[in-house]
Design a protein around this motif. Structure first.
Motif, PDB file in Angstrom:
ATOM      1  N   PRO A 239       0.721  -1.501   0.007  1.00 14.61           N
ATOM      2  CA  PRO A 239       0.759   0.063  -0.157  1.00 14.61           C
ATOM      3  C   PRO A 239       0.689   0.983   0.240  1.00 14.61           C
ATOM      4  O   PRO A 239       0.438   2.415  -1.196  1.00 14.61           O
ATOM      5  N   MET A 240       1.782   0.713   0.479  1.00 15.22           N
ATOM      6  CA  MET A 240       2.394   2.315   0.959  1.00 15.22           C
ATOM      7  C   MET A 240       3.148   3.005  -0.426  1.00 15.22           C
ATOM      8  O   MET A 240       3.643   3.880  -0.849  1.00 15.22           O
TER       9      MET A 240
ATOM     10  N   ILE B 212      -7.439   0.134  -1.410  1.00 13.38           N
ATOM     11  CA  ILE B 212      -5.808   0.439  -1.571  1.00 13.38           C
ATOM     12  C   ILE B 212      -7.084   0.958  -3.368  1.00 13.38           C
ATOM     13  O   ILE B 212      -6.525   2.671  -3.479  1.00 13.38           O
TER      14      ILE B 212
ATOM     15  N   TYR C 276      -3.760  -4.678   9.991  1.00 14.08           N
ATOM     16  CA  TYR C 276      -3.132  -3.630   9.281  1.00 14.08           C
ATOM     17  C   TYR C 276      -3.581  -4.297   7.679  1.00 14.08           C
ATOM     18  O   TYR C 276      -4.556  -3.805   6.527  1.00 14.08           O
TER      19      TYR C 276
ATOM     20  N   ASP D  98      -2.575   5.240   5.917  1.00 15.51           N
ATOM     21  CA  ASP D  98      -2.004   4.181   5.504  1.00 15.51           C
ATOM     22  C   ASP D  98      -0.317   3.662   6.574  1.00 15.51           C
ATOM     23  O   ASP D  98      -0.737   3.102   7.307  1.00 15.51           O
TER      24      ASP D  98
ATOM     25  N   MET E  72      -6.184  -2.881   5.088  1.00 16.79           N
ATOM     26  CA  MET E  72      -5.788  -2.405   3.766  1.00 16.79           C
ATOM     27  C   MET E  72      -5.766  -3.449   3.068  1.00 16.79           C
ATOM     28  O   MET E  72      -4.722  -4.500   1.926  1.00 16.79           O
TER      29      MET E  72
END
Length: 316
Positions: free
Chosen positions: A56-57, A139, A130, A119, A134
């Protein structure tokens, strides 16, 4: 009094005759633009082609880098043409496109940074949940919202500016922006300013509120957590905090410049600051994330070294 739809062109009065120095300014600006395109495209390719970065990041970072390309490509090529030209005019339709580009670029930037802070909040404050929170669907939804929300708000703003009754065509800047168009209006624009404040609230204040709330929670967990948690915060959040502070400082200075009387400001100062405002965020973010996030840095080094080895083998 004329309707903005009847205006054929606007004159950008912030430019001045620099003689042969304009070729130096052109060279500096195009070099900066080439670096912006190269750095952001490199990081997008690195993230998209490396499956270990499909987290995700990094996907949110990819969205941020795409926005840097969008903003810089919407503004800098026009700036290059104006630097080299002797006539500093812009057609009315393109001027309103530029207004749209400036505001949507800023809106996407802030919302993208807010999504990234959310996030990090989940990753640091709720690490066990997490991946269940996510998901890839979430996303995709967050990235779609990051882009669609500012683009729709920008359409409303551009429409309101294009329907104004104007009493002039001279813009005291090196590019078109919303405030410069409103200043040309023939009548009281209090209602336009109120709606602009509403858009700023939706596109800037709300994302900043999300950022401040999430970082308050993150810092609370970090101060009460382990050394590993604090190291995770420093390694992944420091580039993000730097981007937020840098973007906010730039926008505060730009807002102050717009609201103050800038006709007495040195023309060179206005030109230099505009160049800084247009080029610095697209340069700052890839450098900040590329140098500070070890996964991206290592992957970039591998990609560059592989290309170098391939080129050496082909030349043998």
């Amino acid at each position: 009094m004329i309707n903005s739809t009847q205006v054929l062109y606007f004159t950008l009065s912030a430019y001045f005759d620099t003689g042969l120095l304009k070729y130096l300014y052109f060279t500096i600006t195009i070099s900066l633009y080439m670096f912006i395109v190269g750095a952001n495209v490199l990081l997008i390719v690195v993230i998209c082609t490396n499956r270990s970065l499909h987290e995700p990041m990094y996907l949110f970072l990819c969205s941020l880098f795409v926005n840097e390309l969008y903003g810089s490509t919407g503004l800098i090529p026009f700036l290059l043409v104006q630097i080299i030209s002797d006539i500093h005019t812009v057609s009315a339709p393109f001027c309103f496109v530029q207004v749209y580009c400036v505001h949507t670029y800023g809106g996407i930037e802030y919302i993208n940074l807010a999504v990234m802070s959310y996030d990090r909040y989940l990753a640091i404050c709720h690490p066990l949940q997490y991946h269940s929170h996510m998901t890839y669907n979430k996303i995709a939804t967050l990235i779609a919202f990051t882009w669609l929300y500012p683009l729709l708000l920008g359409l409303t703003m551009a429409y309101l500016r294009s329907s104004l009754q104007l009493c002039g065509v001279i813009i005291n800047k090196v590019y078109c922006d919303s405030h410069s168009i409103v200043k040309l209006a023939c009548y009281d624009t209090k209602s336009i300013y109120i709606y602009s404040l509403f858009l700023i609230f939706c596109g800037v204040v709300v994302p900043l509120t999300v950022i401040f709330f999430t970082y308050f929670k993150i810092l609370k967990v970090c101060f009460n957590g382990s050394k590993q948690t604090r190291q995770k915060f420093v390694s992944t959040c420091s580039p993000h905090i730097a981007s937020i502070l840098h973007l906010t400082l730039l926008n505060v200075v730009e807002l102050t410049q717009n609201r103050s009387e800038t006709n007495n400001a040195p023309t060179m100062l206005r030109l230099v600051f505009s160049l800084y405002f247009l080029t610095c965020p697209p340069i700052f973010n890839p450098l900040m994330y590329g140098l500070n996030l070890s996964k991206i840095r290592v992957t970039c080094n591998i990609l560059i070294s592989n290309r170098r080895n391939n080129s050496e083998q082909l030349s043998m």
